[in-house]
Design a protein around this motif. Sequence first.
Motif, PDB file in Angstrom:
ATOM      1  N   ARG A   1       0.837  -1.212   0.000  1.00 25.70           N
ATOM      2  CA  ARG A   1       0.000   0.000   0.000  1.00 25.70           C
ATOM      3  C   ARG A   1       0.867   1.255   0.000  1.00 25.70           C
ATOM      4  NH1 ARG A   1      -2.717  -2.746   4.244  1.00 25.70           N
ATOM      5  NH2 ARG A   1      -4.519  -3.896   3.457  1.00 25.70           N
ATOM      6  N   TYR A   2       1.914   1.249   0.819  1.00 28.64           N
ATOM      7  CA  TYR A   2       2.783   2.417   0.887  1.00 28.64           C
ATOM      8  C   TYR A   2       3.573   2.601  -0.395  1.00 28.64           C
ATOM      9  CZ  TYR A   2       2.025   3.704   5.767  1.00 28.64           C
ATOM     10  OH  TYR A   2       1.464   4.152   6.937  1.00 28.64           O
ATOM     11  N   ARG A   3       4.049   1.499  -0.990  1.00 28.52           N
ATOM     12  CA  ARG A   3       4.888   1.605  -2.179  1.00 28.52           C
ATOM     13  C   ARG A   3       4.083   1.857  -3.443  1.00 28.52           C
ATOM     14  NH1 ARG A   3       7.949  -2.966   0.208  1.00 28.52           N
ATOM     15  NH2 ARG A   3       9.769  -2.016   1.223  1.00 28.52           N
ATOM     16  N   ALA A   4       2.816   1.529  -3.434  1.00 29.08           N
ATOM     17  CA  ALA A   4       1.996   1.764  -4.626  1.00 29.08           C
ATOM     18  C   ALA A   4       1.984   3.253  -4.956  1.00 29.08           C
ATOM     19  CB  ALA A   4       0.577   1.266  -4.391  1.00 29.08           C
ATOM     20  N   ALA A   5       2.089   3.562  -6.244  1.00 22.03           N
ATOM     21  CA  ALA A   5       2.099   4.965  -6.659  1.00 22.03           C
ATOM     22  C   ALA A   5       0.758   5.618  -6.375  1.00 22.03           C
ATOM     23  CB  ALA A   5       2.421   5.058  -8.144  1.00 22.03           C
ATOM     24  N   ARG A   6       0.834   6.828  -5.855  1.00 21.70           N
ATOM     25  CA  ARG A   6      -0.360   7.641  -5.596  1.00 21.70           C
ATOM     26  C   ARG A   6      -0.201   8.991  -6.277  1.00 21.70           C
ATOM     27  NH1 ARG A   6      -0.454   7.663   0.693  1.00 21.70           N
ATOM     28  NH2 ARG A   6       1.614   6.716   0.479  1.00 21.70           N
ATOM     29  N   ILE A   7      -1.315   9.582  -6.639  1.00 20.37           N
ATOM     30  CA  ILE A   7      -1.307  10.837  -7.383  1.00 20.37           C
ATOM     31  C   ILE A   7      -2.268  11.815  -6.710  1.00 20.37           C
ATOM     32  CG2 ILE A   7      -1.787  11.959  -9.595  1.00 20.37           C
ATOM     33  CD1 ILE A   7      -1.241   9.316 -10.962  1.00 20.37           C
ATOM     34  N   GLY A   8      -1.812  13.042  -6.492  1.00 21.51           N
ATOM     35  CA  GLY A   8      -2.694  14.096  -6.025  1.00 21.51           C
ATOM     36  C   GLY A   8      -3.519  14.647  -7.177  1.00 21.51           C
ATOM     37  N   LEU A   9      -4.592  15.348  -6.855  1.00 21.65           N
ATOM     38  CA  LEU A   9      -5.445  15.917  -7.896  1.00 21.65           C
ATOM     39  C   LEU A   9      -4.641  16.914  -8.734  1.00 21.65           C
ATOM     40  CD1 LEU A   9      -8.461  15.942  -8.871  1.00 21.65           C
ATOM     41  CD2 LEU A   9      -8.674  18.093  -7.621  1.00 21.65           C
ATOM     42  N   PRO A  10      -4.584  16.747 -10.059  1.00 22.01           N
ATOM     43  CA  PRO A  10      -3.829  17.691 -10.893  1.00 22.01           C
ATOM     44  C   PRO A  10      -4.414  19.105 -10.813  1.00 22.01           C
ATOM     45  CG  PRO A  10      -4.299  15.668 -12.107  1.00 22.01           C
ATOM     46  CD  PRO A  10      -5.118  15.617 -10.855  1.00 22.01           C
ATOM     47  N   ARG A  11      -3.515  20.097 -10.847  1.00 14.97           N
ATOM     48  CA  ARG A  11      -3.907  21.503 -10.947  1.00 14.97           C
ATOM     49  C   ARG A  11      -3.559  21.955 -12.352  1.00 14.97           C
ATOM     50  NH1 ARG A  11      -2.280  24.618  -5.433  1.00 14.97           N
ATOM     51  NH2 ARG A  11      -3.563  26.176  -6.494  1.00 14.97           N
TER      52      ARG A  11
ATOM     53  N   VAL B   1      -0.126  20.138 -13.375  1.00 10.81           N
ATOM     54  CA  VAL B   1       0.916  19.618 -12.496  1.00 10.81           C
ATOM     55  C   VAL B   1       0.255  18.806 -11.395  1.00 10.81           C
ATOM     56  CG1 VAL B   1       2.531  21.491 -12.937  1.00 10.81           C
ATOM     57  CG2 VAL B   1       0.930  21.684 -11.029  1.00 10.81           C
ATOM     58  N   PHE B   2       0.986  17.839 -10.878  1.00  5.99           N
ATOM     59  CA  PHE B   2       0.485  17.068  -9.745  1.00  5.99           C
ATOM     60  C   PHE B   2       1.674  16.563  -8.943  1.00  5.99           C
ATOM     61  CE2 PHE B   2       0.749  14.119 -13.348  1.00  5.99           C
ATOM     62  CZ  PHE B   2       1.479  13.045 -12.821  1.00  5.99           C
ATOM     63  N   VAL B   3       1.385  16.083  -7.730  1.00  3.68           N
ATOM     64  CA  VAL B   3       2.403  15.511  -6.856  1.00  3.68           C
ATOM     65  C   VAL B   3       2.150  14.011  -6.759  1.00  3.68           C
ATOM     66  CG1 VAL B   3       3.331  15.449  -4.500  1.00  3.68           C
ATOM     67  CG2 VAL B   3       2.735  17.642  -5.555  1.00  3.68           C
ATOM     68  N   SER B   4       3.219  13.223  -6.868  1.00  2.00           N
ATOM     69  CA  SER B   4       3.098  11.768  -6.817  1.00  2.00           C
ATOM     70  C   SER B   4       4.322  11.172  -6.130  1.00  2.00           C
ATOM     71  CB  SER B   4       2.965  11.195  -8.227  1.00  2.00           C
ATOM     72  OG  SER B   4       2.989   9.773  -8.209  1.00  2.00           O
ATOM     73  N   ASN B   5       4.141   9.962  -5.594  1.00  2.00           N
ATOM     74  CA  ASN B   5       5.248   9.225  -4.984  1.00  2.00           C
ATOM     75  C   ASN B   5       5.782   8.144  -5.918  1.00  2.00           C
ATOM     76  OD1 ASN B   5       3.059   7.486  -4.921  1.00  2.00           O
ATOM     77  ND2 ASN B   5       3.645   6.542  -2.990  1.00  2.00           N
TER      78      ASN B   5
ATOM     79  N   SER C   1       8.203   7.846  -7.849  1.00  2.00           N
ATOM     80  CA  SER C   1       9.651   7.627  -7.836  1.00  2.00           C
ATOM     81  C   SER C   1      10.137   7.038  -6.514  1.00  2.00           C
ATOM     82  CB  SER C   1      10.380   8.948  -8.091  1.00  2.00           C
ATOM     83  OG  SER C   1      10.237   9.817  -6.980  1.00  2.00           O
ATOM     84  N   GLY C   2       9.247   6.898  -5.545  1.00  2.00           N
ATOM     85  CA  GLY C   2       9.629   6.484  -4.202  1.00  2.00           C
ATOM     86  C   GLY C   2       9.688   7.647  -3.232  1.00  2.00           C
ATOM     87  N   THR C   3       9.601   8.856  -3.754  1.00  2.00           N
ATOM     88  CA  THR C   3       9.560  10.079  -2.954  1.00  2.00           C
ATOM     89  C   THR C   3       8.505  10.994  -3.568  1.00  2.00           C
ATOM     90  OG1 THR C   3      11.921   9.898  -2.454  1.00  2.00           O
ATOM     91  CG2 THR C   3      10.909  12.046  -2.133  1.00  2.00           C
ATOM     92  N   PHE C   4       7.747  11.683  -2.748  1.00  2.00           N
ATOM     93  CA  PHE C   4       6.736  12.585  -3.290  1.00  2.00           C
ATOM     94  C   PHE C   4       7.425  13.753  -3.997  1.00  2.00           C
ATOM     95  CE2 PHE C   4       4.219  10.178  -0.338  1.00  2.00           C
ATOM     96  CZ  PHE C   4       2.981  10.095  -0.946  1.00  2.00           C
ATOM     97  N   GLU C   5       7.146  13.872  -5.305  1.00  2.00           N
ATOM     98  CA  GLU C   5       7.752  14.907  -6.137  1.00  2.00           C
ATOM     99  C   GLU C   5       6.699  15.492  -7.080  1.00  2.00           C
ATOM    100  OE1 GLU C   5      10.567  16.135  -5.652  1.00  2.00           O
ATOM    101  OE2 GLU C   5      11.948  14.618  -4.851  1.00  2.00           O
ATOM    102  N   VAL C   6       7.092  16.545  -7.791  1.00  2.00           N
ATOM    103  CA  VAL C   6       6.198  17.261  -8.700  1.00  2.00           C
ATOM    104  C   VAL C   6       6.341  16.691 -10.115  1.00  2.00           C
ATOM    105  CG1 VAL C   6       5.607  19.516  -9.661  1.00  2.00           C
ATOM    106  CG2 VAL C   6       6.412  19.325  -7.280  1.00  2.00           C
ATOM    107  N   TYR C   7       5.201  16.546 -10.797  1.00  2.00           N
ATOM    108  CA  TYR C   7       5.168  16.036 -12.164  1.00  2.00           C
ATOM    109  C   TYR C   7       4.387  16.998 -13.054  1.00  2.00           C
ATOM    110  CZ  TYR C   7       6.879  11.539 -10.448  1.00  2.00           C
ATOM    111  OH  TYR C   7       7.641  10.556  -9.878  1.00  2.00           O
ATOM    112  N   ALA C   8       4.768  17.052 -14.320  1.00  2.00           N
ATOM    113  CA  ALA C   8       4.046  17.819 -15.338  1.00  2.00           C
ATOM    114  C   ALA C   8       3.278  16.851 -16.232  1.00  2.00           C
ATOM    115  CB  ALA C   8       5.023  18.637 -16.171  1.00  2.00           C
ATOM    116  N   TRP C   9       2.108  17.299 -16.701  1.00  2.00           N
ATOM    117  CA  TRP C   9       1.264  16.451 -17.547  1.00  2.00           C
ATOM    118  C   TRP C   9       0.625  17.312 -18.632  1.00  2.00           C
ATOM    119  CZ3 TRP C   9      -4.327  14.925 -15.976  1.00  2.00           C
ATOM    120  CH2 TRP C   9      -4.902  14.104 -16.967  1.00  2.00           C
TER     121      TRP C   9
END
Length: 612
Positions: free
Chosen positions: A24-34, A44-48, A50-58
């Motif tokens: 559950r912890y290692r599964a990728a999670r995504i915040g609501l895109p802005r 943009v959204f924040v996701s884990n 990569s193993g660390t919560f970071e910012v992504y562009a879409w």
Amino acid sequence: MSAPEKTTPNDTPSSPPAPAWERRYRAARIGLPRWADHAPAKSVFVSNASGTFEVYAWDRDTGAQRQVTDRPNGTASARISPDGQWIWWFADTDGDEFGVWMRQPFTGGPDEVAVPGLDPSYPGGLALANDGTVVVGRMTDDEGSSIHVARPGAEPVTVYRHTESAWLSALSEDATHLVIAHNEHGDAMHSSLRVLRPDGTPVADLHDGPEGGRPDSDLSSMGFSPVAGDQRVLVIHQRRGRDEPLIWEPATGAESEIDLGLPGDLSAGWYPDGAALLIDHEYQGRSELYRYDLATKELTRIDTPPGTIGNAGARPDGSVEYHWSSGSTPSELRSTTGDVVLTPPGERPPGSVPVSDAWVEGPGGTVHALVSKPVGEGPFPTVFDIHGGPTAHDGDHFAPDVAAWVDHGFAVVRVNYRGSTGYGKDWTDALRVRIGLIELEDIGAVRAWAVESGLADPARLVLSGGSWGGYLTLLGLGVQPEAWALGLAAVPVADYVTAYHDEMDVLKAMDRTLLGGTPDEVPERWAASSPLTYVEQVRVPVYISAGENDPRCPIKQIENYVERLEQLGKPHEVYRFDAGHGSLVVEERIRQLRKEFAFVDSVIGLPVRNPA
């Protein structure tokens, strides 16, 4: 969405599958895109992932995604400019929340300091206009709060400064007005609003208090109308004892309260055309969405499943995207179009058990608790997982830590004590002056119910929590020494007076409000609410985890408490990690929960686990 390949100690071919709670912890999670207001295909959204919560562009048009930030301790917050050309993110140091805004082109490129000329600070709000105007809110321990406006090609100009806490709430679509929330009146639980022009000229104030013939009411701005030239401000107020929306017109002073006839608390946001509001209705630990037409006053429920809406936004086409989960179902990004907005890469995290409700009569009224329990008959070893805040609440949402304890054979009880949001203003405000003690009375009432009902084994009760929940854990072990078998306190307040002197300035203001003054002005109240006062009465083992760089619950005051435990010969264990008020690194979170499992098992024995 794709993620970098990663290997963990439990994922090698020769190892058995990792337990469900780790997956559950290692599964990728995504915040609501802005999305960009004027280029809504760019998000943009924040996701884990990569193993660390970071910012992504879409880029929604092409489907292209990329990781924007890559920092050892992660990145928690990001914004996108209205034209979609720039991604902004806040750069602190190792989780200390003190830093500057950086930016990077949406398509990629070097990072740059977004607003040169502003020294590092705690973040106090950010607003970006389509013409390039930027408004930055800052908070520092030596200068208080300040708001700065930076026009394209010009140095930032300070337009507001005050020793009390204040922060930027919003900038109008045409960048001609901004609204700030402030506590100049000294009450950090009931903020007021002020509209300014970009040169700092005041336009209007909105304040609820006895001097205006109204009861104290917290006012928060949810933004200006998204239509250029329309200066209406959406406000959440508490004039009828709960959170409700109103429309404020600063130029004329007109206010239009919106009574929707719904129980519970309401929040709201604008639809992009400014003609309707997206209503978030929170009631008894669940939430739902509505569309409210401002002209016709028609309220229409948006079809969402039972559970909790973590965040939601209305798209330019009128559809609504929202982040949803329930106690049994991990989070999903859904749309009213029927589509799933984004699917994280890799394995979907295992689900858990549904949440049930308990309503318990406490000394200050009926207390709502949420219960998750393993298969089988009780009494179970039970974790009382106490939420932080204190002005927050637990609900029917997916929580990996709760699911992990259920897998471990424990029932989990979460208590929305007095001080929690979601149950009206009086419930939230009730903790003032006797803070900590009020909450523990409610937790104690629910504990008695859990034992009497046969849910909880009275010899195997764990008091646990993080932040304010960690504070209540340490306080509870001293104030209710016979009630608990052990305590797990993460990033807690332990020595309240020292914490006050070392914490970030905005929290000092909140503490003065809660306790009615500084430690020098009302020392008896501070002593009555400090875990350090009761450390000699602690009778059970204590586990404490603490962030080395925590600005909210600083390390020194925890060291003072631990030193006293050592002097008294109280059994305890301390784990320090290199981050701030919690970690954004997935493996660090797993490591911390493993340590908690081991500590609990060593104290009360190994429970029978559910198959997973």
